[in-house]
Design an enzyme around this catalytic site. Structure first.
Site, PDB file in Angstrom:
ATOM      1  N   HIS A 148       2.113   8.009  10.193  1.00 44.37           N
ATOM      2  CA  HIS A 148       3.281   8.811  10.564  1.00 44.37           C
ATOM      3  C   HIS A 148       3.038  10.304  10.328  1.00 44.37           C
ATOM      4  O   HIS A 148       3.748  11.142  10.874  1.00 44.37           O
ATOM      5  CB  HIS A 148       4.559   8.311   9.875  1.00 44.37           C
ATOM      6  CG  HIS A 148       4.715   8.677   8.442  1.00 44.37           C
ATOM      7  ND1 HIS A 148       4.453   7.795   7.413  1.00 44.37           N
ATOM      8  CD2 HIS A 148       5.126   9.824   7.848  1.00 44.37           C
ATOM      9  CE1 HIS A 148       4.709   8.386   6.247  1.00 44.37           C
ATOM     10  NE2 HIS A 148       5.109   9.628   6.488  1.00 44.37           N
ATOM     11  N   ASP A 153       1.022   1.676   8.524  1.00 44.87           N
ATOM     12  CA  ASP A 153       1.104   3.137   8.438  1.00 44.87           C
ATOM     13  C   ASP A 153      -0.115   3.762   7.748  1.00 44.87           C
ATOM     14  O   ASP A 153       0.009   4.430   6.724  1.00 44.87           O
ATOM     15  CB  ASP A 153       2.400   3.514   7.699  1.00 44.87           C
ATOM     16  CG  ASP A 153       2.810   4.945   7.932  1.00 44.87           C
ATOM     17  OD1 ASP A 153       2.127   5.672   8.661  1.00 44.87           O
ATOM     18  OD2 ASP A 153       3.847   5.346   7.355  1.00 44.87           O
ATOM     19  N   SER A 172       3.509  11.957   1.729  1.00 42.94           N
ATOM     20  CA  SER A 172       2.992  10.872   2.558  1.00 42.94           C
ATOM     21  C   SER A 172       1.504  11.053   2.821  1.00 42.94           C
ATOM     22  O   SER A 172       1.061  12.127   3.206  1.00 42.94           O
ATOM     23  CB  SER A 172       3.723  10.823   3.896  1.00 42.94           C
ATOM     24  OG  SER A 172       5.049  10.447   3.717  1.00 42.94           O
TER      25      SER A 172
END
Length: 192
Positions: free
Chosen positions: A21, A67, A142
Site C-alpha cells: 500500500h 500487503d 507502514s
C-alpha cells in the site's frame, strides 16, 4: 509516505521490503486483489540515511492482496545496513519489541512495546502470520521494521486500529511470511 527495511546490499543496490500500500496507490481500491504489472506502478523515490532521495524500482509484489512488496534502489552511502533476522525466530507473547519508521513524515523514529499476540489471517489461499504489538504504529510507519530486543527483524509494520477506538493495537506481517512468499530470484526461499 512510508517506510522500508534494507534486506540486502549488493553491487551498489539495496533490496528493500515495504508494504504494497506504500508503493501502489490503487491497493486500497480493490483491496489488493488485482496484482498490478510492475511497470504500471507510479515512480517512487527512496530516502536512505546518508544520501538524498533516489529513484527506486518495484521488483515484486506479494500475491493475492498480501500487503508486501520488494523494491530496488541505488545505494551510495556507507550508512545504510541490511537488517539481520532469523529464518525461524523465537517469538513469545510479552517479549520486548521495537518499531522503526517514518511516522507522519517526521523521519526515523523508534517506538517500544511488547509482542501482544501472534495471529493468523486467511488471505486468499494463504495463511498470513501477523504480530500484534503495543509499539506505536502511525501513518508513515507502514513498511518499516518490527524488531526483537536484540535488533533482529521479526515483522513488517502494516496497520493499526483507529486511535479513536483503540490505543496500543498495532500489527506487523511476520518476516517469515515474506520468506515463504518472496521469489527465489531475490535470494529468498521458504527454507532460507
Amino acid at each position: 509516505i512510508g517506510s522500508g527495511v534494507v534486506l540486502r546490499i549488493h553491487d551498489g543496490f539495496g533490496l528493500l521490503v515495504t508494504n504494497r500500500h506504500v508503493i501502489d496507490p490503487k491497493f486500497a481500491e480493490d483491496n489488493g486483489a488485482a496484482s498490478p504489472a510492475l511497470y504500471q506502478l507510479s515512480p517512487l523515490d527512496v530516502k536512505l540515511i546518508g544520501q538524498p532521495a533516489r529513484p527506486a524500482t518495484v521488483v515484486w509484489v506479494a500475491p493475492d492482496g498480501i500487503d508486501l512488496a520488494l523494491i530496488r534502489v541505488p545505494i551510495s552511502s556507507t550508512e545504510p545496513q541490511a537488517a539481520e533476522w532469523d529464518a525461524v525466530p523465537q517469538l513469545t507473547i510479552g517479549d520486548d519489541v521495537f518499531a522503526v519508521g517514518n511516522p507522519h513524515g517526521l523521519g526515523w523514529t523508534l517506538t517500544r512495546g511488547s509482542l501482544s499476540q501472534l495471529r493468523l489471517n486467511n488471505i486468499g489461499r494463504h495463511e498470513l502470520k501477523v504480530i500484534q504489538t503495543s509499539a506505536a504504529i502511525n501513518p508513515g510507519n507502514s513498511g518499516g521494521g518490527l524488531y526483537d530486543k536484540s535488533g533482529r527483524l521479526i515483522g513488517i509494520n502494516t496497520w493499526t486500529k483507529d486511535k479513536r477506538m483503540a490505543e496500543g493495537l498495532s500489527f506487523a506481517i511476520t518476516f517469515t511470511t515474506l520468506l515463504e512468499l518472496a521469489p527465489a530470484e531475490h535470494g529468498f526461499s521458504k527454507g532460507f
